[in-house]
Design an enzyme around this catalytic site. Structure first.
Site, PDB file in Angstrom:
ATOM      1  N   SER A   1       0.819  -1.205   0.000  1.00 34.02           N
ATOM      2  CA  SER A   1       0.000   0.000   0.000  1.00 34.02           C
ATOM      3  C   SER A   1       0.862   1.269   0.000  1.00 34.02           C
ATOM      4  O   SER A   1       1.724   1.414  -0.854  1.00 34.02           O
ATOM      5  CB  SER A   1      -0.949  -0.074   1.204  1.00 34.02           C
ATOM      6  OG  SER A   1      -2.083   0.660   0.951  1.00 34.02           O
TER       7      SER A   1
ATOM      8  N   LYS B   1       4.225   2.105  -2.384  1.00 32.19           N
ATOM      9  CA  LYS B   1       4.642   3.304  -3.122  1.00 32.19           C
ATOM     10  C   LYS B   1       6.086   3.625  -2.704  1.00 32.19           C
ATOM     11  O   LYS B   1       6.946   3.965  -3.519  1.00 32.19           O
ATOM     12  CB  LYS B   1       3.744   4.506  -2.773  1.00 32.19           C
ATOM     13  CG  LYS B   1       2.226   4.242  -2.839  1.00 32.19           C
ATOM     14  CD  LYS B   1       1.425   5.499  -2.497  1.00 32.19           C
ATOM     15  CE  LYS B   1       0.025   5.272  -1.903  1.00 32.19           C
ATOM     16  NZ  LYS B   1      -0.954   4.564  -2.611  1.00 32.19           N
TER      17      LYS B   1
ATOM     18  N   TRP C   1      -9.906   0.276  -5.395  1.00 34.76           N
ATOM     19  CA  TRP C   1      -9.378   1.591  -5.012  1.00 34.76           C
ATOM     20  C   TRP C   1      -7.947   1.759  -5.536  1.00 34.76           C
ATOM     21  O   TRP C   1      -7.527   2.847  -5.905  1.00 34.76           O
ATOM     22  CB  TRP C   1      -9.427   1.693  -3.481  1.00 34.76           C
ATOM     23  CG  TRP C   1      -9.064   3.008  -2.874  1.00 34.76           C
ATOM     24  CD1 TRP C   1      -8.084   3.218  -1.940  1.00 34.76           C
ATOM     25  CD2 TRP C   1      -9.681   4.283  -3.082  1.00 34.76           C
ATOM     26  NE1 TRP C   1      -8.059   4.545  -1.564  1.00 34.76           N
ATOM     27  CE2 TRP C   1      -9.032   5.218  -2.254  1.00 34.76           C
ATOM     28  CE3 TRP C   1     -10.729   4.718  -3.907  1.00 34.76           C
ATOM     29  CZ2 TRP C   1      -9.383   6.570  -2.208  1.00 34.76           C
ATOM     30  CZ3 TRP C   1     -11.070   6.068  -3.866  1.00 34.76           C
ATOM     31  CH2 TRP C   1     -10.397   6.974  -3.023  1.00 34.76           C
TER      32      TRP C   1
ATOM     33  N   HIS D   1      -7.540  -5.829  -0.241  1.00 31.74           N
ATOM     34  CA  HIS D   1      -6.314  -5.085   0.026  1.00 31.74           C
ATOM     35  C   HIS D   1      -5.603  -5.681   1.246  1.00 31.74           C
ATOM     36  O   HIS D   1      -6.074  -5.510   2.373  1.00 31.74           O
ATOM     37  CB  HIS D   1      -6.757  -3.642   0.312  1.00 31.74           C
ATOM     38  CG  HIS D   1      -5.661  -2.642   0.378  1.00 31.74           C
ATOM     39  ND1 HIS D   1      -4.960  -2.237  -0.726  1.00 31.74           N
ATOM     40  CD2 HIS D   1      -5.162  -1.939   1.421  1.00 31.74           C
ATOM     41  CE1 HIS D   1      -4.076  -1.329  -0.381  1.00 31.74           C
ATOM     42  NE2 HIS D   1      -4.171  -1.128   0.926  1.00 31.74           N
TER      43      HIS D   1
END
Ligand code: GTR
Length: 436
Positions: free
Chosen positions: A268, A272, A359, A414
């Site tokens: 998540s 990044k 998402w 997720h």
């Protein structure tokens, strides 16, 4: 089952389950954003193999000397910001503060202290090594979300004193005993160690607490309180990536680790971070992002799921200030997220998505890594047929591809699961076996 029970209790039970599912769905897919592939706008990606001057990039030398530095510069300038910590002025002291044996291997805990003329910042590194080590081992390096003690129920793991986001076992932003092992399903230590890999993890909030305080705490304290954040000064993702690089420095001092086989991974927002760290620090041999989404692997121009405007609004401290220029103006940005991924080339890169994690735009993550093939081809890599098949807006859940670059779409939400770890290890094995 008695029928009266069925009549009275089951509807209530189903209602609760349904409400939980609807709640999860709403949390995972906030309203007012696009989750419909047919509503993705037409867009053109910035070309990876065209220099800013217009020159076509057709060799690995041109990539290395012209285009790669340009893309890195744009990402620093417009997206993540430039790191301003003057490394040469920072003193680093590392001490082993605890070690012991566990069921699957050895645990070691290190305290790494960074000090400048203004302040000291402490980072606790938790290390696991496989039971028997005949030669330096490859390892996974990743930051965790709520403190080292959450990755395993192991009673010896030191509890962080840093600020922690609300969650299980957190009282007034302080970690407590109750949090022990609460993230252990995301860290399959047994699988990692039994496959001969080590693990290094540290709590990201010790590097920079994850809230907007105008860049005053965490490693920003090393710069003194008079510093002003500029439009292109690094944000928190850049700070966390800096922390990963300092952990790479630490790994380089440890004889038990194979310095040529450092894998950085993250989930998540930390996915990044793993990508940005891997882009900047070429000592990282292999990079894995898990469900990294907007500002990670997913193409922003698709405006599918989380958008640049939403991420800059919810998390104004993650990126540099310049990034807000692209709120609802994705197509004006000189780079997109495939540009970030391209900087990992020619090192192995793995992007992992989850089918219910709309998402984070799983298909946008897939398209993004697929786009990087052009750069890997400059290095002479041949790509398997599955990357060239035209998969119409979908990859089947459960699909996984391993090669020089890899991708999977796990069934589910997720998260990071043992299934993901199995694929990460397979990917590492495939690529590291070619290093010999
Ligand atoms: C979400 C955010 C995502 C992702 C996620 C996480 O709220 O919108 O970009 O980073 O948090 O890191 O858990």
């Amino acid at each position: 089952m008695k029928s009266s029970f069925r009549i009275k209790v089951l509807p209530y039970f189903s209602f609760v389950i349904l409400s939980i599912n609807v709640f999860h769905y709403m949390m995972a897919q906030p309203k007012g954003y696009n989750y419909d592939e047919s509503k993705v706008p037409d867009y053109q990606l910035p070309l990876l193999l065209r220099a800013d001057s217009g020159k076509k990039i057709s060799s690995r030398d041109e990539w290395k000397s012209i285009r790669r530095p340009e893309i890195l510069h744009h990402l620093e300038q417009e997206v993540y910001g430039k790191n301003e910590i003057p490394l040469e002025q920072i003193k680093v002291q590392t001490s082993l503060i605890e070690s012991g044996d566990t069921e699957y291997g050895t645990r070691k805990q290190y305290r790494i202290v960074f000090s400048s003329k203004y302040k000291e910042v402490v980072l606790n590194a938790l290390v696991y090594l496989p039971k028997t080590i005949k030669k330096p081992v490859p390892l996974f390096l990743g930051l965790n979300f709520r403190g080292n003690h959450t990755v395993s129920p192991d009673k010896e793991i030191i509890i962080t004193k840093a600020w922690v986001r609300p969650g299980k076992g957190i009282i007034n932003n302080c970690a407590t005993e109750d949090g022990r092992g609460t993230s252990s399903s995301r860290w399959d230590i047994q699988q990692i160690l039994s496959n001969g890999y080590g693990l290094v993890t540290a709590y990201y909030g010790e590097i920079d607490p994850d809230f907007d305080d105008n860049f005053k705490n965490g490693i920003y304290e090393l710069l003194g309180s008079n510093r002003k954040q500029k439009p292109d000064s690094g944000g928190s993702i850049d700070a966390w990536a800096w922390g990963l690089s300092r952990l790479v420095d630490f790994i380089h001092t440890q004889p038990a680790f194979d310095k040529n086989r450092i894998i950085v991974l993250g989930h998540s927002r930390l996915g990044k971070t793993a990508l940005w760290a891997g882009a900047k620090d070429q000592r990282i041999a292999l990079v894995i992002s898990n469900n990294s989404g907007c500002g990670g692997a997913a193409i922003s121009r698709r405006c599918f799921g989380e958008t640049i405007k939403r991420i800059n609004t919810s998390f104004p401290h993650w990126f540099c200030k310049n990034y807000s220029k692209y709120n609802e103006q994705e197509d004006k940005c000189i780079v997109d997220q495939h540009s970030l991924l391209s900087l990992i080339a020619p090192r192995p890169l793995y992007v992992a998505s989850a089918s219910e994690d709309l998402w984070a735009d799983p298909y946008g993550e897939y398209l993004s890594i697929k786009e990087t093939i052009k750069v890997y081809q400059l290095y002479g890599y041949k790509f398997d047929k599955y990357w060239s098949e035209d998969i119409e807006h979908k990859v089947n859940p459960g699909t996984s591809y391993t090669g020089k670059i890899g991708y999977h779409l796990r069934k589910g939400k997720h998260d990071v699961t043992s299934w993901d770890w199995e694929k990460f290890i397979q990917f590492a094995e495939y690529n590291f076996s070619k290093l010999n």
